[in-house]
Write an enzyme that holds these catalytic residues in place. Structure first.
Site, PDB file in Angstrom:
ATOM      1  N   LYS A   1       2.721   9.785   8.260  1.00  0.00           N
ATOM      2  CA  LYS A   1       2.050   9.269   9.455  1.00  0.00           C
ATOM      3  C   LYS A   1       2.608   9.798  10.780  1.00  0.00           C
ATOM      4  CE  LYS A   1      -0.190   5.178   7.525  1.00  0.00           C
ATOM      5  NZ  LYS A   1      -1.596   5.463   7.706  1.00  0.00           N
TER       6      LYS A   1
ATOM      7  N   ASP B   1       9.480   2.572   1.601  1.00  0.00           N
ATOM      8  CA  ASP B   1       8.329   3.308   2.100  1.00  0.00           C
ATOM      9  C   ASP B   1       8.196   2.962   3.580  1.00  0.00           C
ATOM     10  OD1 ASP B   1       5.786   3.971   2.962  1.00  0.00           O
ATOM     11  OD2 ASP B   1       4.789   3.465   1.088  1.00  0.00           O
TER      12      ASP B   1
ATOM     13  N   PHE C   1       0.868  -1.187   0.000  1.00  0.00           N
ATOM     14  CA  PHE C   1       0.000   0.000   0.000  1.00  0.00           C
ATOM     15  C   PHE C   1       0.897   1.227   0.000  1.00  0.00           C
ATOM     16  CE2 PHE C   1      -2.603   3.417   1.604  1.00  0.00           C
ATOM     17  CZ  PHE C   1      -3.773   3.234   0.880  1.00  0.00           C
TER      18      PHE C   1
END
Ligand SMILES: Cc1ncc(COP(=O)(O)O)c(C=O)c1O
Length: 408
Positions: free
Chosen positions: A262, A233, A148
């Protein structure tokens, strides 16, 4: 209930925020039927004053919990000083944040943006520029199935999950999705058009899938051999969540490019691309952002990261995470419906032998615990990194109760 909760923006009395949401908001997310109005540490409260223990943490964002005093203070102070300028000018908070990130990672240069998807988009643009400069115009990026990387159109193409891609066909070209944990698949997909491999070192959204022992080292070696970039990532895994500041440290490798978002702002929206000097190939005008590196968000992120570093929040995530995993293993021995417990630090998933994650989410909610259903048969735990064993005990006891109520 406070004044704010009783009034709509027009001043009319409203009884149901959830009805208003259906009226005014695009229908993009299946929400849990709770309206949260306040948070402190690992706890949140709904509009009726009901308290919940939060093991979702804003989807792995609220590293320091809700409204952490250091971030509140930094935002307040910066808001009174300078909120936004254009990136035509130097501003101090973004330079301080970039310095802190570089001094605590293996990377040399930073670009700041506003979200994870935007950081990944920028990383892919950087890899394409690298391909133009050093690899005869190579532009393809190899990513993995089950990954993702975000919701922009290119990141949907990078994300190896059909459910996110199908509604938006045709997808942008230049992304090859291959099996996760297979160096053979990466080798087979590499051509003279490949400029980078982009991976989450641990797949978060895909269900907390850990890499096999030699996988990341083999990918690193392959990228070196081919002269292509390795982009990690670490948007979900980075900044302490998995018990080290970055997950690449646990595998003895270094990426050429890394993306963060995040937990970086501990609740304030900010993303970052970090690169080694040799991969930092942008020149002025090739990439940019109006809000990226904004003084307000950078002051918050600096305060959050400084607090994480100064207070060994990473060590806490490692220790309490292990306690969470051990406790879930204990529950597994008791509850036959649990088939797997996986993860590290405070990124943990529990898999069940049938699609009961939705019912368990409701069962936990009714008992005062927020959890995330990462797959129909799996729950994910991504609480603030500041929790202690007491919060874990409470969560386990609630989950135990929820399991018993639906299994018996
Ligand atoms: C690993 C990873 N990359 C990228 C993203 C996208 O981040 P954002 O939602 O901030 O665009 C996410 C979000 O869940 C993620 O987990």
């Amino acid at each position: 209930m406070g004044l704010v909760n009783n009034l709509s923006s027009g001043g009319d009395k409203v009884s149901n925020w959830q009805e208003l949401e259906r009226k005014y908001f695009m229908n993009t997310v299946e929400r849990v039927p709770v309206t949260l109005v306040r948070g402190e540490g690992a706890r949140v409260w709904d509009e009726n004053g009901r308290e919940y223990l939060d093991f979702v943490g804003g989807w792995a964002v609220n590293s320091l919990g809700h409204c952490p005093p250091v971030v509140v203070e930094a935002v307040g102070e910066q808001a009174h000083t300078l909120i936004q300028t254009s990136n035509q000018f130097y501003t101090i908070p973004q330079i301080r944040l970039a310095e802190l990130l570089v001094n605590n990672s293996c990377l040399d240069k930073v670009f700041l943006c506003n979200s994870g998807a935007e950081a990944n988009e920028g990383a892919v643009k950087l890899a394409r520029r690298y391909g133009q400069r050093y690899l005869n115009g190579a532009y393809e990026v190899i990513t993995t199935l089950g990954s993702f990387h975000g919701r922009t159109l290119s990141m949907v193409a990078a994300t190896g999950q059909v459910k996110f891609q199908e509604p938006y066909l045709p997808l942008p070209v230049g992304f090859i999705n291959v099996e996760f944990n297979s160096i053979g698949a990466i080798r087979a997909a590499t051509t003279d058009k490949t400029c980078a491999v982009m991976l989450e070192p641990v797949q978060g959204e895909g269900g907390v899938n850990l890499p096999e022992d030699n996988y990341l080292t083999a990918v690193r070696e392959w990228c070196d051999q081919k002269g292509i970039l390795l982009i990690l990532d670490e948007i979900q895994t980075g900044l302490g969540r998995m018990g080290t500041l970055f997950v690449y440290e646990q595998y003895g490798i270094e990426p050429d490019v890394m993306t963060l978002a995040k937990g970086l702002g501990s609740g304030v929206p900010i993303g970052a691309i970090l690169a080694k000097d040799r991969a930092s190939v942008f020149v002025p005008g090739e990439h940019g952002s109006t809000f990226g590196g904004n003084p307000l968000t950078c002051a918050a992120a600096y305060a959050a990261l400084k607090f994480i570093l100064d207070n060994d929040i990473v060590g806490n995530a490692r220790k309490v995470g292990q306690y969470l995993i051990d406790s879930l293993e204990g529950l597994r021995e008791k509850s036959r419906c649990i088939t797997d417990v996986r993860g590290r630090g405070l990124l943990v998933a529990v898999e069940f032998n049938s699609d009961i994650a939705g019912s368990l989410l409701t069962g936990c909610l009714d008992r005062g615990l927020l959890v995330n259903r990462v797959k129909p048969n799996a729950l994910r735990f991504i609480p603030p990194l500041i929790i202690g064993n007491g919060e874990v005990d409470k969560a386990i006891s609630i989950l135990d109760g929820a399991i018993s109520s639906i299994i018996n």
